[in-house]
Design a protein around this motif. Structure first.
Motif, PDB file in Angstrom:
ATOM      1  N   LEU A   1       0.843  -1.296  -0.116  1.00 38.87           N
ATOM      2  CA  LEU A   1       0.056  -0.132  -0.028  1.00 38.87           C
ATOM      3  C   LEU A   1       0.748   1.233   0.151  1.00 38.87           C
ATOM      4  O   LEU A   1       1.884   1.329   0.839  1.00 38.87           O
TER       5      LEU A   1
ATOM      6  N   TYR B   1      -1.066   4.707  -1.174  1.00 37.57           N
ATOM      7  CA  TYR B   1      -1.646   5.672  -1.024  1.00 37.57           C
ATOM      8  C   TYR B   1      -3.109   5.156  -0.396  1.00 37.57           C
ATOM      9  O   TYR B   1      -3.702   4.149  -0.976  1.00 37.57           O
ATOM     10  N   VAL B   2      -3.705   6.015   0.331  1.00 40.31           N
ATOM     11  CA  VAL B   2      -5.055   5.769   0.951  1.00 40.31           C
ATOM     12  C   VAL B   2      -5.765   7.006   0.548  1.00 40.31           C
ATOM     13  O   VAL B   2      -5.734   8.136   1.068  1.00 40.31           O
TER      14      VAL B   2
ATOM     15  N   SER C   1       1.603  -2.288   5.559  1.00 38.05           N
ATOM     16  CA  SER C   1       0.313  -2.880   4.688  1.00 38.05           C
ATOM     17  C   SER C   1       0.513  -3.162   3.343  1.00 38.05           C
ATOM     18  O   SER C   1       1.123  -2.533   2.569  1.00 38.05           O
TER      19      SER C   1
ATOM     20  N   ALA D   1      -3.756  -4.335   7.152  1.00 39.82           N
ATOM     21  CA  ALA D   1      -3.764  -2.911   7.552  1.00 39.82           C
ATOM     22  C   ALA D   1      -3.156  -2.597   8.704  1.00 39.82           C
ATOM     23  O   ALA D   1      -3.578  -2.939   9.698  1.00 39.82           O
TER      24      ALA D   1
ATOM     25  N   ARG E   1      -9.033   3.765   7.395  1.00 40.86           N
ATOM     26  CA  ARG E   1      -9.503   4.139   5.876  1.00 40.86           C
ATOM     27  C   ARG E   1      -9.394   3.093   4.989  1.00 40.86           C
ATOM     28  O   ARG E   1      -9.854   2.969   3.869  1.00 40.86           O
ATOM     29  N   TYR E   2      -8.120   2.498   5.137  1.00 41.62           N
ATOM     30  CA  TYR E   2      -8.073   1.208   3.972  1.00 41.62           C
ATOM     31  C   TYR E   2      -9.181  -0.011   3.876  1.00 41.62           C
ATOM     32  O   TYR E   2      -9.523  -0.304   3.123  1.00 41.62           O
TER      33      TYR E   2
ATOM     34  N   ALA F   1     -12.153   1.308   2.644  1.00 38.57           N
ATOM     35  CA  ALA F   1     -12.236   1.508   1.156  1.00 38.57           C
ATOM     36  C   ALA F   1     -12.367   0.066   0.566  1.00 38.57           C
ATOM     37  O   ALA F   1     -13.171   0.106  -0.592  1.00 38.57           O
ATOM     38  N   LEU F   2     -12.072  -1.054   1.233  1.00 40.42           N
ATOM     39  CA  LEU F   2     -11.978  -2.314   0.516  1.00 40.42           C
ATOM     40  C   LEU F   2     -13.235  -2.764  -0.103  1.00 40.42           C
ATOM     41  O   LEU F   2     -13.587  -3.138  -1.280  1.00 40.42           O
TER      42      LEU F   2
ATOM     43  N   ARG G   1      -4.041  -0.072  -8.903  1.00 41.60           N
ATOM     44  CA  ARG G   1      -5.017   1.024  -8.493  1.00 41.60           C
ATOM     45  C   ARG G   1      -6.459   0.726  -8.212  1.00 41.60           C
ATOM     46  O   ARG G   1      -6.999   0.025  -9.081  1.00 41.60           O
TER      47      ARG G   1
ATOM     48  N   GLN H   1      -9.023   5.006  -5.172  1.00 41.48           N
ATOM     49  CA  GLN H   1      -9.030   5.205  -3.413  1.00 41.48           C
ATOM     50  C   GLN H   1      -7.779   4.577  -2.807  1.00 41.48           C
ATOM     51  O   GLN H   1      -7.616   4.720  -1.517  1.00 41.48           O
ATOM     52  N   LEU H   2      -7.151   3.597  -3.355  1.00 41.15           N
ATOM     53  CA  LEU H   2      -6.044   2.790  -3.000  1.00 41.15           C
ATOM     54  C   LEU H   2      -5.032   2.546  -4.029  1.00 41.15           C
ATOM     55  O   LEU H   2      -5.347   1.999  -5.206  1.00 41.15           O
TER      56      LEU H   2
END
Length: 114
Positions: free
Chosen positions: A8, A10-11, A27, A41, A79-80, A83-84, A98, A108-109
């Motif tokens: 990971l 970016y969130v 992560s 995460a 946030r991770y 978003a999933l 992405r 978003q991720l």
């Protein structure tokens, strides 16, 4: 996308490089050929199933099973994980993955291949 460990980076608009919590950098996510997904995460391990259509780059994750975290980073882990379940589409290019939801034009991720 499959059988690669994706780190990971970016969130949303938040780069992990800006995090002051060092365990955020651990992560990741992995999509397996048997349609199983697992990842981390921050301190929260997760796993579950996913479905995807490479021709249309559609992606959906079933509800994930989360391990009991020992601690979490609210900026990244929360946030991770939030978003999933919203992800509907993916792109793989230039060593990055992405993940997009249905509401936003920006990913978003964002992950990098390890």
């Amino acid at each position: 996308m499959l059988n690669t460990r994706w780190k990971l980076t970016y969130v949303g608009n938040f780069p992990l490089l800006a995090s002051s919590y060092s365990y955020d950098f651990d992560s990741y996510i992995e999509f397996r050929a048997n349609n199983l997904v697992n990842g981390l995460a921050t301190y929260t391990a997760f796993n579950g199933k996913f479905a995807y259509k490479p021709a249309t780059q559609q992606l959906s994750l079933e509800p994930l099973t989360l391990a009991t975290p020992t601690c979490n980073s609210p900026t990244v882990a929360a946030r991770y994980l939030a978003a999933l379940p919203t992800i509907v589409r993916y792109e793989v290019a230039d060593g990055s993955l992405r993940l997009y939801d249905a509401q936003n034009a920006k990913p978003q991720l964002v992950f990098e291949a390890e």
